[in-house]
Design a protein around this motif. Structure first.
Motif, PDB file in Angstrom:
ATOM      1  N   GLY A  79       7.842   4.998   5.891  1.00 42.18           N
ATOM      2  CA  GLY A  79       6.388   4.965   6.024  1.00 42.18           C
ATOM      3  C   GLY A  79       5.974   4.994   7.483  1.00 42.18           C
ATOM      4  N   LEU A  80       4.783   5.511   7.740  1.00 45.80           N
ATOM      5  CA  LEU A  80       4.256   5.588   9.099  1.00 45.80           C
ATOM      6  C   LEU A  80       2.815   5.097   9.100  1.00 45.80           C
ATOM      7  CD1 LEU A  80       4.380   6.656  12.087  1.00 45.80           C
ATOM      8  CD2 LEU A  80       3.574   8.842  11.173  1.00 45.80           C
ATOM      9  N   VAL A  81       2.502   4.235  10.058  1.00 45.20           N
ATOM     10  CA  VAL A  81       1.116   3.772  10.239  1.00 45.20           C
ATOM     11  C   VAL A  81       0.453   4.742  11.206  1.00 45.20           C
ATOM     12  CG1 VAL A  81      -0.361   1.867  10.960  1.00 45.20           C
ATOM     13  CG2 VAL A  81       1.838   1.374   9.889  1.00 45.20           C
ATOM     14  N   ASN A  82      -0.500   5.530  10.702  1.00 46.86           N
ATOM     15  CA  ASN A  82      -1.161   6.549  11.525  1.00 46.86           C
ATOM     16  C   ASN A  82      -2.234   5.958  12.431  1.00 46.86           C
ATOM     17  OD1 ASN A  82       0.288   8.620  10.235  1.00 46.86           O
ATOM     18  ND2 ASN A  82      -1.178   8.624   8.559  1.00 46.86           N
ATOM     19  N   GLN A  83      -3.037   5.052  11.882  1.00 43.52           N
ATOM     20  CA  GLN A  83      -4.158   4.482  12.624  1.00 43.52           C
ATOM     21  C   GLN A  83      -4.583   3.176  11.982  1.00 43.52           C
ATOM     22  OE1 GLN A  83      -6.792   7.812  12.120  1.00 43.52           O
ATOM     23  NE2 GLN A  83      -7.810   6.904  10.374  1.00 43.52           N
ATOM     24  N   THR A  84      -5.520   2.487  12.621  1.00 34.97           N
ATOM     25  CA  THR A  84      -6.075   1.262  12.063  1.00 34.97           C
ATOM     26  C   THR A  84      -6.977   1.623  10.895  1.00 34.97           C
ATOM     27  OG1 THR A  84      -6.048   0.315  14.283  1.00 34.97           O
ATOM     28  CG2 THR A  84      -7.330  -0.856  12.640  1.00 34.97           C
ATOM     29  N   CYS A 140       0.817  -1.223   0.000  1.00 30.46           N
ATOM     30  CA  CYS A 140       0.000   0.000   0.000  1.00 30.46           C
ATOM     31  C   CYS A 140       0.849   1.271   0.000  1.00 30.46           C
ATOM     32  CB  CYS A 140      -0.939   0.014   1.199  1.00 30.46           C
ATOM     33  SG  CYS A 140      -2.275  -1.181   1.066  1.00 30.46           S
ATOM     34  N   LEU A 141       2.029   1.197   0.618  1.00 30.78           N
ATOM     35  CA  LEU A 141       2.941   2.349   0.614  1.00 30.78           C
ATOM     36  C   LEU A 141       3.585   2.573  -0.755  1.00 30.78           C
ATOM     37  CD1 LEU A 141       4.723   1.847   4.048  1.00 30.78           C
ATOM     38  CD2 LEU A 141       3.251   3.760   3.425  1.00 30.78           C
ATOM     39  N   ASP A 147       3.735   2.616  14.226  1.00 28.54           N
ATOM     40  CA  ASP A 147       4.877   1.873  13.670  1.00 28.54           C
ATOM     41  C   ASP A 147       5.524   2.676  12.542  1.00 28.54           C
ATOM     42  OD1 ASP A 147       4.647  -0.244  15.366  1.00 28.54           O
ATOM     43  OD2 ASP A 147       3.762  -1.628  13.912  1.00 28.54           O
ATOM     44  N   ILE A 148       6.859   2.744  12.570  1.00 28.71           N
ATOM     45  CA  ILE A 148       7.624   3.424  11.530  1.00 28.71           C
ATOM     46  C   ILE A 148       8.309   2.359  10.685  1.00 28.71           C
ATOM     47  CG2 ILE A 148       9.520   5.011  11.039  1.00 28.71           C
ATOM     48  CD1 ILE A 148       8.859   6.301  13.802  1.00 28.71           C
ATOM     49  N   ILE A 149       8.028   2.353   9.391  1.00 26.10           N
ATOM     50  CA  ILE A 149       8.571   1.349   8.470  1.00 26.10           C
ATOM     51  C   ILE A 149       9.670   1.998   7.635  1.00 26.10           C
ATOM     52  CG2 ILE A 149       8.020  -0.208   6.567  1.00 26.10           C
ATOM     53  CD1 ILE A 149       5.100  -0.153   7.658  1.00 26.10           C
ATOM     54  N   THR A 150      10.872   1.470   7.759  1.00 26.38           N
ATOM     55  CA  THR A 150      12.013   1.971   6.984  1.00 26.38           C
ATOM     56  C   THR A 150      12.679   0.793   6.280  1.00 26.38           C
ATOM     57  OG1 THR A 150      13.398   1.790   8.964  1.00 26.38           O
ATOM     58  CG2 THR A 150      12.483   3.957   8.478  1.00 26.38           C
ATOM     59  N   ILE A 151      13.647   1.108   5.419  1.00 24.61           N
ATOM     60  CA  ILE A 151      14.366   0.033   4.733  1.00 24.61           C
ATOM     61  C   ILE A 151      15.825   0.027   5.183  1.00 24.61           C
ATOM     62  CG2 ILE A 151      12.871   0.031   2.714  1.00 24.61           C
ATOM     63  CD1 ILE A 151      15.162   1.536   1.274  1.00 24.61           C
ATOM     64  N   LYS A 152      16.475  -1.093   4.918  1.00 24.56           N
ATOM     65  CA  LYS A 152      17.870  -1.261   5.294  1.00 24.56           C
ATOM     66  C   LYS A 152      18.707  -0.179   4.612  1.00 24.56           C
ATOM     67  CE  LYS A 152      19.335  -5.584   5.699  1.00 24.56           C
ATOM     68  NZ  LYS A 152      19.895  -6.890   5.317  1.00 24.56           N
ATOM     69  N   ASN A 153      19.692   0.330   5.310  1.00 20.35           N
ATOM     70  CA  ASN A 153      20.498   1.435   4.804  1.00 20.35           C
ATOM     71  C   ASN A 153      21.614   0.922   3.898  1.00 20.35           C
ATOM     72  OD1 ASN A 153      21.153   4.063   4.470  1.00 20.35           O
ATOM     73  ND2 ASN A 153      22.056   4.360   6.485  1.00 20.35           N
ATOM     74  N   LYS A 154      21.251   0.070   2.958  1.00 18.59           N
ATOM     75  CA  LYS A 154      22.223  -0.458   2.004  1.00 18.59           C
ATOM     76  C   LYS A 154      21.801  -0.052   0.602  1.00 18.59           C
ATOM     77  CE  LYS A 154      24.296  -4.388   4.303  1.00 18.59           C
ATOM     78  NZ  LYS A 154      24.602  -5.799   4.246  1.00 18.59           N
ATOM     79  N   GLU A 155      22.788   0.084  -0.268  1.00 17.70           N
ATOM     80  CA  GLU A 155      22.519   0.534  -1.623  1.00 17.70           C
ATOM     81  C   GLU A 155      21.596  -0.425  -2.371  1.00 17.70           C
ATOM     82  OE1 GLU A 155      25.245   1.481  -5.424  1.00 17.70           O
ATOM     83  OE2 GLU A 155      26.070   2.117  -3.503  1.00 17.70           O
ATOM     84  N   LEU A 160      -2.056   5.562   6.274  1.00 19.07           N
ATOM     85  CA  LEU A 160      -0.591   5.516   6.131  1.00 19.07           C
ATOM     86  C   LEU A 160      -0.057   6.861   5.661  1.00 19.07           C
ATOM     87  CD1 LEU A 160      -0.330   2.136   4.179  1.00 19.07           C
ATOM     88  CD2 LEU A 160       0.096   2.464   6.607  1.00 19.07           C
ATOM     89  N   THR A 161       1.204   7.135   5.992  1.00 17.91           N
ATOM     90  CA  THR A 161       1.914   8.308   5.480  1.00 17.91           C
ATOM     91  C   THR A 161       3.238   7.818   4.930  1.00 17.91           C
ATOM     92  OG1 THR A 161       0.973   9.574   7.313  1.00 17.91           O
ATOM     93  CG2 THR A 161       2.716  10.626   6.062  1.00 17.91           C
ATOM     94  N   PHE A 162       3.644   8.320   3.750  1.00 15.84           N
ATOM     95  CA  PHE A 162       4.891   7.870   3.148  1.00 15.84           C
ATOM     96  C   PHE A 162       5.745   9.063   2.740  1.00 15.84           C
ATOM     97  CE2 PHE A 162       7.394   6.167  -0.506  1.00 15.84           C
ATOM     98  CZ  PHE A 162       8.152   5.285   0.229  1.00 15.84           C
ATOM     99  N   ASP A 163       7.007   9.049   3.187  1.00 18.88           N
ATOM    100  CA  ASP A 163       7.974  10.079   2.816  1.00 18.88           C
ATOM    101  C   ASP A 163       8.901   9.465   1.769  1.00 18.88           C
ATOM    102  OD1 ASP A 163       9.761  12.113   2.604  1.00 18.88           O
ATOM    103  OD2 ASP A 163      10.470  12.031   4.675  1.00 18.88           O
ATOM    104  N   SER A 164       8.720   9.865   0.500  1.00 16.64           N
ATOM    105  CA  SER A 164       9.472   9.240  -0.597  1.00 16.64           C
ATOM    106  C   SER A 164      10.943   9.654  -0.613  1.00 16.64           C
ATOM    107  CB  SER A 164       8.819   9.567  -1.944  1.00 16.64           C
ATOM    108  OG  SER A 164       8.719  10.959  -2.109  1.00 16.64           O
ATOM    109  N   THR A 165      11.284  10.785   0.005  1.00 14.50           N
ATOM    110  CA  THR A 165      12.683  11.216   0.014  1.00 14.50           C
ATOM    111  C   THR A 165      13.516  10.353   0.971  1.00 14.50           C
ATOM    112  OG1 THR A 165      12.151  12.893   1.670  1.00 14.50           O
ATOM    113  CG2 THR A 165      12.197  13.600  -0.638  1.00 14.50           C
TER     114      THR A 165
END
Length: 199
Positions: free
Chosen positions: A171-176, A95-96, A132-140, A162-167
């Motif tokens: 991603g952030l889960v705001n609510q159910t 969804c993100l 919950d804050i969803i991030t990705i591994k800091n690898k290239e 959901l909120t997504f910061d593309s830069t």
């Protein structure tokens, strides 16, 4: 029963559009009106259940487990069932827009590319909670996979919960999630009726 790995276009031709299963579009659609056979109530319920199962990429046993949890939870069983399925980690990543399909999102989670609140989570069925804050591994490699998926993804709008910061690829889960925010065209009451004898 193991997870479905067969042809996906065959499934969407039979059940209709399932964006979580594949981004492909069937050129031909099975038309029920040309069939002279009477469609039974059982078949209608079965097809709704199969839509749910194939869209979220679940096995029969997993879906039955979610139905049992939804029955025990306070509220409408059908709506609680959809909330449980929508709040899964693999669906949240889809969804993100970080993955093109739910199976693609499941692979990202299994290969340990995803962090939740700075901890690696490699369980696709993890239940995301508000905050919950969803991030990705800091690898290239991880970042290039996500960027490629975001370019291929046809998802234009991130759902309201959901909120997504593309830069920062965060991603952030705001609510159910609420029922009206779910795009999937499905009658969840028919799924509950299908399982009413088994639960």
């Amino acid at each position: 029963m193991s997870r479905y790995r067969g042809p996906r276009v065959k499934i969407i031709r039979r059940l209709g559009s399932l964006p979580g299963l594949t981004s492909k579009i069937s050129k031909t659609k099975l038309d029920r009106s040309t069939l002279n056979k009477k469609i039974s109530q059982y078949r209608i319920r079965l097809e709704e259940k199969q839509k749910l199962r194939f869209h979220y990429g679940l096995t029969e046993r997993q879906l039955l487990k979610y139905v049992r949890i939804a029955r025990k939870t306070k509220g409408s069983t059908g709506q609680v069932l959809l909330q449980l399925l929508e709040m899964r980690l693999d669906n949240t990543i889809f969804c993100l827009g970080m993955a093109t399909t739910i199976p693609n999102a499941r692979q990202l989670v299994n290969h340990r590319h995803i962090f939740i609140n700075d901890y690696i989570v490699n369980i696709p069925s993890y239940n995301c909670k508000p905050g919950d804050i969803i991030t990705i591994k800091n690898k290239e490699k991880s970042q290039s996979i996500i960027n490629t998926n975001m370019n291929l993804s046809q998802k234009l709008q991130v759902p309201n919960h959901l909120t997504f910061d593309s830069t920062q690829l965060r991603g952030l889960v705001n609510q159910t999630i609420r029922r009206e925010w779910i795009d999937l065209k499905i009658n969840e009451l028919l799924v509950v009726e299908y399982y009413s004898r088994q639960v």
